[in-house]
Write an enzyme that holds these catalytic residues in place. Structure first.
Site, mmCIF file in Angstrom:
data_model
loop_
_atom_site.group_PDB
_atom_site.id
_atom_site.type_symbol
_atom_site.label_atom_id
_atom_site.label_comp_id
_atom_site.label_asym_id
_atom_site.label_seq_id
_atom_site.Cartn_x
_atom_site.Cartn_y
_atom_site.Cartn_z
ATOM 1 N N GLU A 33 0.846 -1.207 0.000
ATOM 2 C CA GLU A 33 0.000 0.000 0.000
ATOM 3 C C GLU A 33 0.878 1.252 0.000
ATOM 4 O O GLU A 33 1.838 1.346 0.774
ATOM 5 C CB GLU A 33 -0.872 -0.054 1.266
ATOM 6 C CG GLU A 33 -2.300 0.314 1.058
ATOM 7 C CD GLU A 33 -3.050 -0.607 0.099
ATOM 8 O OE1 GLU A 33 -3.162 -0.259 -1.092
ATOM 9 O OE2 GLU A 33 -3.563 -1.645 0.545
ATOM 10 N N THR A 35 2.970 2.110 -2.013
ATOM 11 C CA THR A 35 4.309 1.845 -2.555
ATOM 12 C C THR A 35 4.354 2.179 -4.042
ATOM 13 O O THR A 35 5.429 2.383 -4.593
ATOM 14 C CB THR A 35 4.669 0.361 -2.360
ATOM 15 O OG1 THR A 35 3.522 -0.417 -2.708
ATOM 16 C CG2 THR A 35 5.060 0.059 -0.934
ATOM 17 N N ASP A 36 3.182 2.220 -4.709
ATOM 18 C CA ASP A 36 3.205 2.362 -6.182
ATOM 19 C C ASP A 36 3.832 3.682 -6.623
ATOM 20 O O ASP A 36 4.702 3.708 -7.488
ATOM 21 C CB ASP A 36 1.819 2.116 -6.818
ATOM 22 C CG ASP A 36 0.698 3.035 -6.358
ATOM 23 O OD1 ASP A 36 0.898 3.849 -5.424
ATOM 24 O OD2 ASP A 36 -0.407 2.941 -6.953
ATOM 25 N N LEU A 125 -12.274 0.257 -3.586
ATOM 26 C CA LEU A 125 -12.113 -0.842 -4.546
ATOM 27 C C LEU A 125 -11.912 -0.305 -5.964
ATOM 28 O O LEU A 125 -12.107 -1.002 -6.948
ATOM 29 C CB LEU A 125 -13.313 -1.798 -4.484
ATOM 30 C CG LEU A 125 -13.538 -2.451 -3.120
ATOM 31 C CD1 LEU A 125 -14.718 -3.398 -3.154
ATOM 32 C CD2 LEU A 125 -12.292 -3.207 -2.657
ATOM 33 N N SER A 127 -13.373 2.148 -7.973
ATOM 34 C CA SER A 127 -14.410 2.345 -8.991
ATOM 35 C C SER A 127 -13.958 3.397 -10.000
ATOM 36 O O SER A 127 -14.285 3.319 -11.183
ATOM 37 C CB SER A 127 -15.730 2.735 -8.334
ATOM 38 O OG SER A 127 -15.549 3.847 -7.497
ATOM 39 N N SER A 128 -13.157 4.378 -9.579
ATOM 40 C CA SER A 128 -12.749 5.414 -10.533
ATOM 41 C C SER A 128 -11.743 4.873 -11.542
ATOM 42 O O SER A 128 -11.837 5.169 -12.740
ATOM 43 C CB SER A 128 -12.231 6.659 -9.825
ATOM 44 O OG SER A 128 -11.277 6.320 -8.873
ATOM 45 N N ASP A 172 -3.896 0.881 -9.504
ATOM 46 C CA ASP A 172 -5.313 0.586 -9.751
ATOM 47 C C ASP A 172 -5.600 0.450 -11.240
ATOM 48 O O ASP A 172 -6.294 -0.474 -11.675
ATOM 49 C CB ASP A 172 -6.204 1.696 -9.168
ATOM 50 C CG ASP A 172 -5.929 1.933 -7.699
ATOM 51 O OD1 ASP A 172 -5.268 1.079 -7.075
ATOM 52 O OD2 ASP A 172 -6.363 2.970 -7.175
HETATM 53 C C1 GLA Z 1 -5.152 4.538 -4.116
HETATM 54 C C2 GLA Z 1 -4.305 4.973 -5.309
HETATM 55 C C3 GLA Z 1 -3.226 3.943 -5.649
HETATM 56 C C4 GLA Z 1 -2.428 3.547 -4.420
HETATM 57 C C5 GLA Z 1 -3.349 3.223 -3.250
HETATM 58 C C6 GLA Z 1 -2.613 2.975 -1.972
HETATM 59 O O1 GLA Z 1 -5.897 3.409 -4.435
HETATM 60 O O2 GLA Z 1 -5.135 5.180 -6.437
HETATM 61 O O3 GLA Z 1 -2.392 4.446 -6.671
HETATM 62 O O4 GLA Z 1 -1.500 4.538 -4.084
HETATM 63 O O5 GLA Z 1 -4.301 4.253 -3.013
HETATM 64 O O6 GLA Z 1 -1.822 1.858 -2.084
#
Ligand code: GLA
Length: 382
Positions: A33, A35-36, A125, A127-128, A172
């Site tokens: 989480e 980390t992206d 989850l 949706s966007s 996401d």
């Molecule tokens: C949201 C962001 C993702 C990611 C998460 C946390 O979903 O859209 O890019 O940073 O939070 O891990």
């Protein structure tokens, strides 16, 4: 909504049938989480919940959007004009995607769209992202752009960053584009390389939405990202991906307490993701539990993105599952959902415990979904 009614509705609104459908799923993140956007590792899976868009090309340059979920509202804009924010909050996601495609030099055409979605909204989850990737799939097919799924995901992320003002990472959109049925996706957010990791047959993914109303999420989210970037600068690295604990300790005196804690979360979380891949491959519940518990603590104490409702749900579900489950918050935090991994036969322990304790403690009802890892973006022309 059943497929037949969906198609009929398109005909009713636009007076002719749709030509094609684009569908992109929401996701649940198993671990990794925040980390992206630090170029690290994440392990999400696409869900069987999806946003579907029926569409038909127009002969002019108007984009018209209706949604089954907002019957009294629609959006309309021209790709010949500068694309700016409109009055419809969900319509802005379509504008955002059109804006970034156009900015990248793609020749768009007018289109009629009808949206349906069963991705729970506001529950973390994605949706966007599902909507952005589904719209990207529409333009890609309609305008014969031949973009890869990875490029569609990157454009979806740009839509979020540059039009919707949320500085999110790539997780996401990339898992929504490239997810695979029955698999989680290990994403290296530096190279964008992905690896499918099979989810053991006897493992259930249970998502419990706290239904806590998420507020000020974008500004808090963006601030966390700034803290991480500052911490990286103070360790003389480009991103936290290249940092380790020794570097963190050595540079601690230069950092604010928040910068230190945010970086500590990211550095340790990256290691947990790689270990979780092995734990999943070995179907090792104890290792999964330790990793997910450590992830949750780090999100609570170092990254500070949990709320009492999500902490409480983790506590309720982990207590109910004991050694037979692994539980943590999932997604962007500040409310939203938690994810539990457990054996199929233990799902009722979660539903019973949530029913018995959550409302009593927090005065809100939770929603429970048994998630199935599904496929990513699909576009079919009739
Ligand atoms: C949201 C962001 C993702 C990611 C998460 C946390 O979903 O859209 O890019 O940073 O939070 O891990």
């Amino acid at each position: 909504m059943t497929t037949d009614i969906f198609y009929e509705k398109f005909k009713e609104i636009y007076q002719h049938p749709a030509q094609a459908i684009s569908s992109a799923p929401g996701r649940v993140n198993l671990i990794g989480e925040f980390t992206d956007y630090n170029n690290g590792f994440v392990l999400p899976c696409a869900l069987a919940f999806a946003t579907r868009i029926l569409y038909r090309k127009r002969d002019d340059n108007q984009i018209i959007v209706h949604s089954l979920h907002y019957p009294g509202e629609h959006d309309k804009f021209s790709i010949d004009d500068d694309i700016t924010q409109g009055d419809s909050q969900w319509g802005n996601y379509i504008r955002a995607v059109a804006f970034v495609f156009k900015r990248q030099g793609h020749q768009l055409s007018g289109v009629e769209l009808l949206i349906d979605s069963n991705v729970p909204q506001g529950s973390g989850l994605s949706s966007s992202a599902a909507l952005e990737v589904a719209v990207g799939g529409v333009f890609n097919q309609l305008c014969q752009l031949n973009l890869s799924n990875q490029m569609i995901a990157l454009l979806g992320q740009q839509a979020e960053n540059d039009f919707m003002d949320c500085q999110c990472g790539i997780m996401d959109q990339l898992v929504s584009a490239n997810g695979e049925k029955d698999h989680a996706l290990l994403i290296d957010c530096q190279s964008l390389a992905t690896k499918s990791v099979s989810i053991p047959d006897d493992l259930s993914i249970v998502i419990v939405n706290s239904n806590y109303p998420r507020k000020l999420v974008d500004s808090e989210y963006n601030q966390r990202r700034i803290d991480c970037e500052q911490a990286a600068i103070k360790m003389s690295t480009t991103t936290l991906r290249d940092a380790n604990i020794d570097m963190l300790h050595a540079a601690r005196y230069k950092m604010t307490n928040n910068e230190y804690k945010r970086a500590h979360h990211v550095i340790t979380e990256n290691i947990r993701v790689l270990n979780a891949v092995d734990a999943l491959k070995n179907n090792d519940m104890q290792a999964l539990r330790e990793l997910m518990t450590a992830s949750h603590h780090s999100l609570k104490n170092d990254f500070e993105v949990t709320v009492p409702e999500t902490d409480g749900l983790v506590d309720i579900c982990q207590t109910a599952l004991g050694n037979e489950g692994a539980v943590r918050m999932t997604g962007g935090g500040f409310g939203g959902a938690i994810v539990c991994l457990c054996r199929h036969t233990d799902i009722n322990k979660i539903t019973d415990a949530v029913a018995a304790h959550y409302y009593n403690r927090f005065n809100i009802h939770a929603s429970i979904y048994v998630g199935k890892a599904g496929d990513g973006l699909q576009v079919s022309v009739f």
